[in-house]
Write a protein that holds these residues in place. Structure first.
Motif, short mmCIF file in Angstrom:
data_model
loop_
_atom_site.label_atom_id
_atom_site.label_comp_id
_atom_site.label_asym_id
_atom_site.label_seq_id
_atom_site.Cartn_x
_atom_site.Cartn_y
_atom_site.Cartn_z
N VAL A 94 0.86 -1.18 0.00
CA VAL A 94 0.00 0.00 0.00
C VAL A 94 0.90 1.24 0.00
O VAL A 94 1.75 1.40 0.87
CB VAL A 94 -0.93 0.02 1.24
CG1 VAL A 94 -1.77 1.28 1.24
CG2 VAL A 94 -1.80 -1.22 1.28
N ASP A 95 0.71 2.10 -0.99
CA ASP A 95 1.46 3.35 -1.09
C ASP A 95 0.50 4.51 -0.90
O ASP A 95 -0.57 4.56 -1.53
CB ASP A 95 2.14 3.47 -2.46
CG ASP A 95 3.23 2.44 -2.65
OD1 ASP A 95 4.08 2.33 -1.76
OD2 ASP A 95 3.23 1.77 -3.70
N VAL A 96 0.88 5.44 -0.05
CA VAL A 96 0.06 6.63 0.21
C VAL A 96 0.80 7.83 -0.36
O VAL A 96 1.97 8.05 -0.08
CB VAL A 96 -0.18 6.81 1.73
CG1 VAL A 96 -1.02 8.05 1.98
CG2 VAL A 96 -0.83 5.56 2.32
N TYR A 97 0.10 8.59 -1.19
CA TYR A 97 0.69 9.76 -1.84
C TYR A 97 -0.05 11.02 -1.40
O TYR A 97 -1.26 11.03 -1.29
CB TYR A 97 0.58 9.65 -3.37
CG TYR A 97 1.25 8.43 -3.92
CD1 TYR A 97 2.62 8.40 -4.12
CD2 TYR A 97 0.51 7.30 -4.25
CE1 TYR A 97 3.25 7.28 -4.63
CE2 TYR A 97 1.13 6.17 -4.76
CZ TYR A 97 2.49 6.17 -4.95
OH TYR A 97 3.11 5.06 -5.45
N ASN A 98 0.70 12.08 -1.20
CA ASN A 98 0.11 13.38 -0.92
C ASN A 98 -0.27 13.99 -2.25
O ASN A 98 0.48 13.96 -3.20
CB ASN A 98 1.15 14.25 -0.19
CG ASN A 98 0.54 15.50 0.35
OD1 ASN A 98 -0.58 15.85 0.04
ND2 ASN A 98 1.31 16.20 1.16
N PRO A 123 2.79 25.03 -7.62
CA PRO A 123 2.16 23.92 -6.90
C PRO A 123 0.77 23.65 -7.45
O PRO A 123 0.09 24.56 -7.89
CB PRO A 123 2.10 24.42 -5.45
CG PRO A 123 2.15 25.91 -5.56
CD PRO A 123 2.94 26.22 -6.80
N GLY A 124 0.42 22.37 -7.45
CA GLY A 124 -0.91 21.99 -7.92
C GLY A 124 -1.49 20.92 -7.01
O GLY A 124 -0.78 20.29 -6.26
N TRP A 125 -2.76 20.76 -7.10
CA TRP A 125 -3.44 19.77 -6.26
C TRP A 125 -4.25 18.88 -7.16
O TRP A 125 -4.94 19.36 -8.06
CB TRP A 125 -4.34 20.46 -5.25
CG TRP A 125 -3.55 21.18 -4.23
CD1 TRP A 125 -3.15 20.70 -3.04
CD2 TRP A 125 -3.02 22.50 -4.33
NE1 TRP A 125 -2.40 21.64 -2.39
CE2 TRP A 125 -2.31 22.76 -3.15
CE3 TRP A 125 -3.08 23.50 -5.30
CZ2 TRP A 125 -1.65 23.95 -2.91
CZ3 TRP A 125 -2.42 24.69 -5.07
CH2 TRP A 125 -1.72 24.91 -3.89
N GLY A 130 -6.03 15.87 0.38
CA GLY A 130 -5.57 14.79 1.25
C GLY A 130 -4.84 13.72 0.46
O GLY A 130 -4.61 13.85 -0.73
N PRO A 131 -4.47 12.67 1.13
CA PRO A 131 -3.67 11.63 0.49
C PRO A 131 -4.50 10.74 -0.44
O PRO A 131 -5.70 10.60 -0.27
CB PRO A 131 -3.15 10.82 1.67
CG PRO A 131 -4.16 11.03 2.75
CD PRO A 131 -4.69 12.41 2.54
#
Length: 195
Positions: A94-98, A123-125, A130-131
């Motif tokens: 399991v990989d969690v990315y911001n 910066p971009g979202w 959240g992750p």
């Protein structure tokens, strides 16, 4: 700005190619074994039957091992010097990315004398705040070589990497061959070359 954008477009395929996962290999062996004496092999049915994978994948692995053993000059035999066994393990990764990152995109900004529309780096979202989470299956293939006369393990290779969860048979077979090839590259141990 256009140059940076073109450069970014050129680097995307390179990033995709380099992001393909490799196979990490670890080996262990009996220092007292004389590896040059081994010329023939057979599969150790009891060990292979215990491997917790489908019969189809077992056959794919065994075919890949046969090819690698033939490349190394081994001959399959009814009275072998070595028995080849395999076993496998797998686990979910399991990989969690911001979701905050840097990227290129259009947006409003200051344009000299007032507001203007244009492109900028910054910066971009992504999608949601959240992750984000991604899962993949990480597996390990062990190949054991057993001395039939001593009835002892003399070499073990382990390949570990991300498995391609795919229904594409060609991709699955290619990944299995990659695992087996990378593991068998390490046989015989390098100590043989230094003797």
């Amino acid at each position: 700005m256009k140059t940076l954008f073109r450069l970014a477009l050129l680097l995307i395929p390179f990033g995709l190619l380099t992001s393909c996962s490799s196979v990490d290999v670890i080996t262990d062996y009996d220092r007292t074994a004389t590896f040059t004496n081994y010329k023939t092999y057979a599969f150790y049915k009891t060990g292979i039957d215990r491997a917790q994978i489908s019969d189809l994948d077992k056959r794919r692995i065994l075919t890949a091992i046969e090819d690698e053993m033939a490349r190394k000059g081994f001959v399959k035999s009814e009275s072998p010097d070595l028995l080849v066994s395999i076993f496998t393990t797998e686990k979910e990764r399991v990989d969690v990315y911001n979701n905050v990152g840097w990227g290129w995109g259009p947006g409003w900004g200051w344009g000299g004398y007032g507001y203007g529309w244009g492109g900028a780096w910054g910066p971009g979202w992504g999608g949601a705040w959240g992750p984000s989470v991604s899962t993949s299956t990480e597996g390990a293939l062990y190949i054991d070589l057993i001395d039939t006369r001593k009835k002892e393990l003399i070499w073990q290779g382990r390949g570990q990497g991300t498995l391609g969860n795919t229904s594409d048979i060609d991709k699955k077979e290619a990944r299995i061959r990659e695992f087996v090839s990378k593991i068998m590259e390490a046989y015989p141990p390098e100590i043989i070359a230094s003797r």
